[in-house]
Design a protein around this motif. Structure first.
Motif, PDB file in Angstrom:
ATOM      1  N   TRP A 120       0.847  -1.211   0.000  1.00 30.37           N
ATOM      2  CA  TRP A 120       0.000   0.000   0.000  1.00 30.37           C
ATOM      3  C   TRP A 120       0.873   1.248   0.000  1.00 30.37           C
ATOM      4  O   TRP A 120       0.627   2.204  -0.735  1.00 30.37           O
ATOM      5  N   LEU A 121       1.913   1.229   0.853  1.00 30.07           N
ATOM      6  CA  LEU A 121       2.788   2.400   0.962  1.00 30.07           C
ATOM      7  C   LEU A 121       3.687   2.568  -0.265  1.00 30.07           C
ATOM      8  O   LEU A 121       4.236   3.645  -0.489  1.00 30.07           O
ATOM      9  N   SER A 122       3.856   1.485  -1.035  1.00 35.94           N
ATOM     10  CA  SER A 122       4.759   1.545  -2.191  1.00 35.94           C
ATOM     11  C   SER A 122       4.020   1.559  -3.524  1.00 35.94           C
ATOM     12  O   SER A 122       4.649   1.390  -4.574  1.00 35.94           O
ATOM     13  N   LEU A 123       2.710   1.722  -3.475  1.00 39.69           N
ATOM     14  CA  LEU A 123       1.926   1.651  -4.722  1.00 39.69           C
ATOM     15  C   LEU A 123       2.418   2.642  -5.783  1.00 39.69           C
ATOM     16  O   LEU A 123       2.341   2.370  -6.982  1.00 39.69           O
ATOM     17  N   HIS A 124       2.941   3.791  -5.316  1.00 42.85           N
ATOM     18  CA  HIS A 124       3.414   4.802  -6.280  1.00 42.85           C
ATOM     19  C   HIS A 124       4.631   4.306  -7.063  1.00 42.85           C
ATOM     20  O   HIS A 124       4.965   4.833  -8.112  1.00 42.85           O
ATOM     21  N   ARG A 125       5.292   3.263  -6.527  1.00 42.45           N
ATOM     22  CA  ARG A 125       6.475   2.727  -7.225  1.00 42.45           C
ATOM     23  C   ARG A 125       6.121   1.556  -8.146  1.00 42.45           C
ATOM     24  O   ARG A 125       6.968   1.064  -8.874  1.00 42.45           O
ATOM     25  N   PHE A 126       4.873   1.095  -8.062  1.00 41.01           N
ATOM     26  CA  PHE A 126       4.473  -0.049  -8.872  1.00 41.01           C
ATOM     27  C   PHE A 126       4.349   0.355 -10.348  1.00 41.01           C
ATOM     28  O   PHE A 126       3.726   1.369 -10.672  1.00 41.01           O
ATOM     29  N   ASP A 127       4.965  -0.432 -11.196  1.00 37.52           N
ATOM     30  CA  ASP A 127       4.929  -0.190 -12.645  1.00 37.52           C
ATOM     31  C   ASP A 127       3.681  -0.882 -13.217  1.00 37.52           C
ATOM     32  O   ASP A 127       3.569  -2.106 -13.162  1.00 37.52           O
ATOM     33  N   ASP A 128       2.782  -0.088 -13.774  1.00 38.78           N
ATOM     34  CA  ASP A 128       1.505  -0.622 -14.278  1.00 38.78           C
ATOM     35  C   ASP A 128       1.659  -1.672 -15.378  1.00 38.78           C
ATOM     36  O   ASP A 128       0.731  -2.420 -15.662  1.00 38.78           O
ATOM     37  N   ARG A 129       2.830  -1.709 -15.990  1.00 34.24           N
ATOM     38  CA  ARG A 129       3.027  -2.690 -17.080  1.00 34.24           C
ATOM     39  C   ARG A 129       3.304  -4.083 -16.516  1.00 34.24           C
ATOM     40  O   ARG A 129       3.244  -5.069 -17.212  1.00 34.24           O
ATOM     41  N   GLN A 130       3.646  -4.133 -15.213  1.00 32.19           N
ATOM     42  CA  GLN A 130       3.910  -5.431 -14.573  1.00 32.19           C
ATOM     43  C   GLN A 130       2.599  -6.045 -14.080  1.00 32.19           C
ATOM     44  O   GLN A 130       1.595  -5.361 -13.970  1.00 32.19           O
ATOM     45  N   ALA A 131       2.694  -7.340 -13.715  1.00 30.79           N
ATOM     46  CA  ALA A 131       1.547  -7.974 -13.059  1.00 30.79           C
ATOM     47  C   ALA A 131       1.630  -7.653 -11.567  1.00 30.79           C
ATOM     48  O   ALA A 131       2.721  -7.609 -11.003  1.00 30.79           O
ATOM     49  N   PHE A 132       0.468  -7.437 -10.957  1.00 25.59           N
ATOM     50  CA  PHE A 132       0.453  -7.035  -9.550  1.00 25.59           C
ATOM     51  C   PHE A 132       0.838  -8.215  -8.635  1.00 25.59           C
ATOM     52  O   PHE A 132       1.550  -8.031  -7.640  1.00 25.59           O
ATOM     53  N   GLY A 133       0.356  -9.417  -8.958  1.00 23.79           N
ATOM     54  CA  GLY A 133       0.573 -10.586  -8.094  1.00 23.79           C
ATOM     55  C   GLY A 133       2.038 -10.839  -7.764  1.00 23.79           C
ATOM     56  O   GLY A 133       2.418 -10.883  -6.581  1.00 23.79           O
ATOM     57  N   PRO A 134       2.894 -11.010  -8.773  1.00 22.35           N
ATOM     58  CA  PRO A 134       4.315 -11.262  -8.477  1.00 22.35           C
ATOM     59  C   PRO A 134       4.984 -10.121  -7.708  1.00 22.35           C
ATOM     60  O   PRO A 134       5.821 -10.365  -6.851  1.00 22.35           O
ATOM     61  N   TRP A 135       4.580  -8.883  -8.020  1.00 24.58           N
ATOM     62  CA  TRP A 135       5.131  -7.721  -7.297  1.00 24.58           C
ATOM     63  C   TRP A 135       4.780  -7.817  -5.819  1.00 24.58           C
ATOM     64  O   TRP A 135       5.621  -7.640  -4.941  1.00 24.58           O
ATOM     65  N   LEU A 136       3.529  -8.151  -5.562  1.00 24.33           N
ATOM     66  CA  LEU A 136       3.057  -8.280  -4.182  1.00 24.33           C
ATOM     67  C   LEU A 136       3.759  -9.457  -3.482  1.00 24.33           C
ATOM     68  O   LEU A 136       4.135  -9.360  -2.311  1.00 24.33           O
ATOM     69  N   ILE A 137       3.937 -10.546  -4.192  1.00 22.03           N
ATOM     70  CA  ILE A 137       4.589 -11.718  -3.597  1.00 22.03           C
ATOM     71  C   ILE A 137       6.015 -11.377  -3.175  1.00 22.03           C
ATOM     72  O   ILE A 137       6.466 -11.771  -2.099  1.00 22.03           O
ATOM     73  N   ARG A 138       6.720 -10.640  -4.023  1.00 17.28           N
ATOM     74  CA  ARG A 138       8.099 -10.250  -3.672  1.00 17.28           C
ATOM     75  C   ARG A 138       8.101  -9.407  -2.389  1.00 17.28           C
ATOM     76  O   ARG A 138       8.923  -9.614  -1.499  1.00 17.28           O
ATOM     77  N   ILE A 139       7.159  -8.481  -2.301  1.00 19.07           N
ATOM     78  CA  ILE A 139       7.069  -7.642  -1.101  1.00 19.07           C
ATOM     79  C   ILE A 139       6.733  -8.495   0.127  1.00 19.07           C
ATOM     80  O   ILE A 139       7.310  -8.337   1.194  1.00 19.07           O
ATOM     81  N   ALA A 140       5.806  -9.438  -0.055  1.00 17.44           N
ATOM     82  CA  ALA A 140       5.397 -10.287   1.075  1.00 17.44           C
ATOM     83  C   ALA A 140       6.548 -11.188   1.516  1.00 17.44           C
ATOM     84  O   ALA A 140       6.746 -11.409   2.719  1.00 17.44           O
ATOM     85  N   LEU A 141       7.306 -11.701   0.561  1.00 17.42           N
ATOM     86  CA  LEU A 141       8.456 -12.550   0.918  1.00 17.42           C
ATOM     87  C   LEU A 141       9.488 -11.733   1.698  1.00 17.42           C
ATOM     88  O   LEU A 141      10.059 -12.217   2.680  1.00 17.42           O
ATOM     89  N   ASN A 142       9.718 -10.506   1.265  1.00 20.44           N
ATOM     90  CA  ASN A 142      10.643  -9.630   2.004  1.00 20.44           C
ATOM     91  C   ASN A 142      10.124  -9.353   3.408  1.00 20.44           C
ATOM     92  O   ASN A 142      10.894  -9.340   4.368  1.00 20.44           O
ATOM     93  N   ALA A 143       8.816  -9.126   3.501  1.00 16.72           N
ATOM     94  CA  ALA A 143       8.213  -8.864   4.826  1.00 16.72           C
ATOM     95  C   ALA A 143       8.392 -10.083   5.723  1.00 16.72           C
ATOM     96  O   ALA A 143       8.683  -9.941   6.917  1.00 16.72           O
ATOM     97  N   ALA A 144       8.228 -11.273   5.154  1.00 17.93           N
ATOM     98  CA  ALA A 144       8.386 -12.509   5.942  1.00 17.93           C
ATOM     99  C   ALA A 144       9.830 -12.642   6.416  1.00 17.93           C
ATOM    100  O   ALA A 144      10.080 -12.991   7.574  1.00 17.93           O
TER     101      ALA A 144
END
Lengths: 108, 184
Positions: free
Chosen positions: B60-84
């Protein structure tokens, strides 16, 4: 050996179903509800810090590099550079001459 | 909440503009994947839930950095793995425990629930015997349907390593589940 044979290129539906059941996290709606409540609350200090961690680290690194460069540059500067250094060198020469005269007098 | 009517990207754009409900819809869509993955990685249900929440908050805090051309799922998974991983570093002292049974399946026949719970516990215990990367790769491949190349990109490893992790993880998990299954 073909890759498909050695590494089983397709998912195993039985194993997948067991894993899915084994890792079932439960109520998704409740999870999202608590997430949205957290987003509505003011950010926790750790989240604010996390947001600033990357730019903060980059800024600190840049500052440390600049400081390191400045210190290296000044420590490597020749002693004769600058008017203050020239005066100090002249004083040192005078002192050395005086010492030599004194030493000569002592020997006599 | 409208779950299937809008694409991830449309929801991301709305969320980026401050629409929390849009982000809630996105979260509901991807919560299962993220929570299963954090469970597989952390092997501790409460930590896994915390990490999943942290992952979504960071997203949520990094949404401004998300590239719309990418898929959201893998981007989110990478963030979640880092959080874990971050959470595990913070709580390294905490003992790893097997996932307890019984979070799902409320309101069903108690006997069936008990059987399910036992089965879940077995899977969780067996999965816990594998190295972390193999656990993550297995869940991404067998449950979430990601390809070898996608798993390699998500975990930051070469594709050959992802294949090898899957091969060894699968073999070991089948052995463990077989062994456990044969016990009385």
């Amino acid at each position: 050996m073909k890759q498909g044979e050695s590494f089983e290129a397709r998912p195993d539906p039985v194993l997948g179903a067991r894993l899915r059941a084994g890792l079932d996290p439960g109520d998704g709606a409740r999870f999202v509800q608590s997430l949205l409540a957290r987003l509505a609350a003011p950010p926790r200090p750790v989240e604010v810090l996390a947001q600033w961690a990357r730019p903060g680290f980059a800024a600190a690194l840049l500052l440390a590099s600049a400081l390191g460069y400045w210190m290296t540059r000044h420590s490597l500067e020749p002693a004769g550079a600058g008017p203050a250094a020239e005066v100090a060198a002249a004083d040192l020469t005078l002192d050395r001459d005086a010492l030599m005269v004194a030493a000569f007098d002592d020997t006599q | 909440m409208r779950i299937h009517s809008e694409s991830d990207i449309e929801l991301v754009r709305r969320a980026r503009a401050g629409d929390r409900d849009a982000f809630g819809t996105l979260a509901l869509r991807h919560a299962g994947t993220v929570r299963r993955l954090t469970r597989a990685v952390l092997q501790h249900p409460e930590d896994a839930e915390d990490a999943a929440q942290d992952g979504f908050v960071n997203a949520w805090l990094s949404l401004h950095r998300f590239d719309d051309r990418q898929a959201f799922g893998p981007w989110l998974i990478r963030i979640a793995l880092n959080a874990a991983r971050d959470l595990r570093r913070r709580r390294r002292v905490r003992r790893t425990e097997a996932l307890p049974p019984g979070l799902a399946g409320e309101g069903r026949d108690p006997e069936a629930q008990a059987g399910d719970a036992l089965s879940r516990e077995r899977v969780a215990r067996s999965l816990g015997a594998l190295p972390e990367r193999q656990r993550a790769a297995l869940v991404l491949f067998e449950v979430e349907g990601y390809s070898h190349a996608e798993i390699a990109a998500l975990l930051g490893i070469p594709e050959g390593t992802a294949r090898s992790d899957l091969f060894h993880g699968r073999r070991r998990l089948r052995e463990l589940l077989g062994e456990e299954g044969s016990q009385p």
